[in-house]
Enzyme design. Structure first.
Site, PDB file in Angstrom:
ATOM      1  N   LYS A  38     -30.658  -6.406 -33.175  1.00  0.00           N
ATOM      2  CA  LYS A  38     -30.495  -7.817 -32.807  1.00  0.00           C
ATOM      3  C   LYS A  38     -31.731  -8.623 -33.216  1.00  0.00           C
ATOM      4  O   LYS A  38     -31.622  -9.722 -33.751  1.00  0.00           O
ATOM      5  CB  LYS A  38     -30.234  -7.937 -31.301  1.00  0.00           C
ATOM      6  CG  LYS A  38     -28.825  -7.503 -30.930  1.00  0.00           C
ATOM      7  CD  LYS A  38     -28.633  -7.238 -29.454  1.00  0.00           C
ATOM      8  CE  LYS A  38     -27.234  -6.641 -29.224  1.00  0.00           C
ATOM      9  NZ  LYS A  38     -26.976  -6.200 -27.871  1.00  0.00           N
TER      10      LYS A  38
ATOM     11  N   GLN B 291     -30.001  -6.683 -22.365  1.00  0.00           N
ATOM     12  CA  GLN B 291     -29.284  -5.492 -22.861  1.00  0.00           C
ATOM     13  C   GLN B 291     -28.786  -4.651 -21.683  1.00  0.00           C
ATOM     14  O   GLN B 291     -29.564  -4.288 -20.803  1.00  0.00           O
ATOM     15  CB  GLN B 291     -30.223  -4.666 -23.759  1.00  0.00           C
ATOM     16  CG  GLN B 291     -29.556  -3.481 -24.423  1.00  0.00           C
ATOM     17  CD  GLN B 291     -28.487  -3.902 -25.435  1.00  0.00           C
ATOM     18  OE1 GLN B 291     -28.660  -4.832 -26.205  1.00  0.00           O
ATOM     19  NE2 GLN B 291     -27.352  -3.213 -25.404  1.00  0.00           N
TER      20      GLN B 291
ATOM     21  N   ASP C  33     -24.261 -13.749 -24.474  1.00  0.00           N
ATOM     22  CA  ASP C  33     -23.387 -12.581 -24.311  1.00  0.00           C
ATOM     23  C   ASP C  33     -22.062 -12.990 -23.640  1.00  0.00           C
ATOM     24  O   ASP C  33     -21.128 -12.176 -23.558  1.00  0.00           O
ATOM     25  CB  ASP C  33     -24.098 -11.541 -23.419  1.00  0.00           C
ATOM     26  CG  ASP C  33     -24.157 -10.176 -24.078  1.00  0.00           C
ATOM     27  OD1 ASP C  33     -23.629 -10.047 -25.198  1.00  0.00           O
ATOM     28  OD2 ASP C  33     -24.723  -9.253 -23.470  1.00  0.00           O
TER      29      ASP C  33
END
Ligand code: NDP
Length: 300
Positions: free
Chosen positions: A57, A101, A124
């Site tokens: 990422k 994460q 997200d």
């Protein structure tokens, strides 16, 4: 009757195209508006798979010309310290996207952490505000993996209106938002799960079959309607078929669909690896650009 092989939906190709589009948009925003989209990724602990995802990422956001920050926190980081970091990132004008994460170490409250992210920076798409916006048909930040599936479907099939779609899996991360996106695209949507009776028959109704289960090769060839588009979200590590390699403890990644069998029946299919997984990071970059534009009051 001779069987035709399904066409492969090449995730690498589609992801490269999307990343190039994002990079061009980042360059335009910098030149025209002095705006550099910024992504902050937060990793707590040492989980090896998470470390690989986080590195990817960071590299891809830098590659697209974005401002990119990765916060690596110790495994024993407390809830308060993590919430403080998120509050700082919420307030940081250089940061437009925040991604924590998952999974977090067990002692941390994942729901509270996600709830602490500014919904407008929640790239997200996991904040309840974004889930609600998606259901209500309002501009939302949509979870990256289902959004990646939709891009693959639209670029492969064009208009999805009127198609029968079956999503196997109802997680907040994949199955539920996937179903909402298909519904918004005017598909007739069935969501199947572990309590669904006669799952093979349900799957056989699908013009579009999305598998997000987490069970290696569960969906067999005779579960698939001839000519259907099959999107395999699953990422499952299994021993090699070759007994020699398996005996050495070597593993490989397979999807939730039995690829070999499904390829003989489906019209289109995503491979694993090389399919949906590659789209996820590309959509994360796209979501960060979308968030930056919305936060700056520019049309997204
Ligand atoms: P979850 O474990 O959160 O959800 C799995 C879903 O599958 C649940 O809804 C569950 O039903 C359903 N399910 C489990 N067993 C069966 C069964 N035998 N028959 C029918 N349904 C079943 O997983 P995720 O949604 O997070 O992930 C799914 C897969 O996608 C995993 O392999 C994961 O690794 C992969 N993934 C890939 C990503 C990518 O970038 N490509 C990103 C995210 C995930 P129930 O609700 O009834 O328990």
């Amino acid at each position: 009757m001779p069987q035709t092989q399904a066409q492969i939906i090449d995730g690498k190709l589609h992801a490269e195209r999307l990343r190039a589009e994002v990079a061009a948009e980042v360059a335009r925003l910098k030149t025209k508006h002095g705006l550099q989209p910024g992504l902050a990724v937060v990793l707590v602990g040492e989980d090896p798979a998470s470390q690989i995802y986080v590195r990817s990422k960071g590299e891809h956001s830098l590659g697209a010309g974005m401002h990119s920050v990765t916060h690596r926190l110790a495994d024993d980081t407390g809830q308060d310290a993590l919430l403080k970091l998120i509050a700082d990132l919420n307030a940081d004008p250089r940061i437009h996207g925040i991604l924590v994460q998952l999974p977090l170490p067990k002692h941390l409250d994942e729901k509270a952490v996600i709830a602490a992210i500014d919904p407008d920076k929640d790239v997200d798409g996991l904040h309840v505000v974004n889930a609600g916006r998606l259901v209500a048909g309002l501009p939302a930040l949509v979870p990256c993996t289902p959004m990646g599936c939709m891009i693959l479907l639209r670029e492969t099939l064009g208009d999805l209106s009127g198609k029968r779609a079956v999503v196997v899996g109802r997680s907040v991360l994949v199955g539920k938002p996937m179903a909402q996106l298909l519904l918004a695209a005017d598909c007739t949507v069935t969501v199947a799960h572990s309590r669904t009776t006669d799952l093979p028959a349900v799957c056989r109704e699908a013009d579009i079959l999305v598998a997000a289960v987490g069970r290696p090769r569960m969906i067999r060839g005779d579960w698939i309607k001839p000519g259907a588009a099959v999107i395999d979200v699953g990422i499952n590590r299994v021993p090699f078929d070759d007994p020699e390699k398996a005996a050495q403890g070597k593993t490989k990644v397979v999807g939730d669909v039995h690829f070999k069998e499904a390829s003989d029946v489906a019209g289109w299919i995503t491979p694993v690896p090389g399919g949906v997984g590659l789209m996820t990071v590309a959509v994360l970059l796209q979501n960060t650009v979308t968030a930056a534009k919305r936060l700056a009051g520019l049309e997204a």
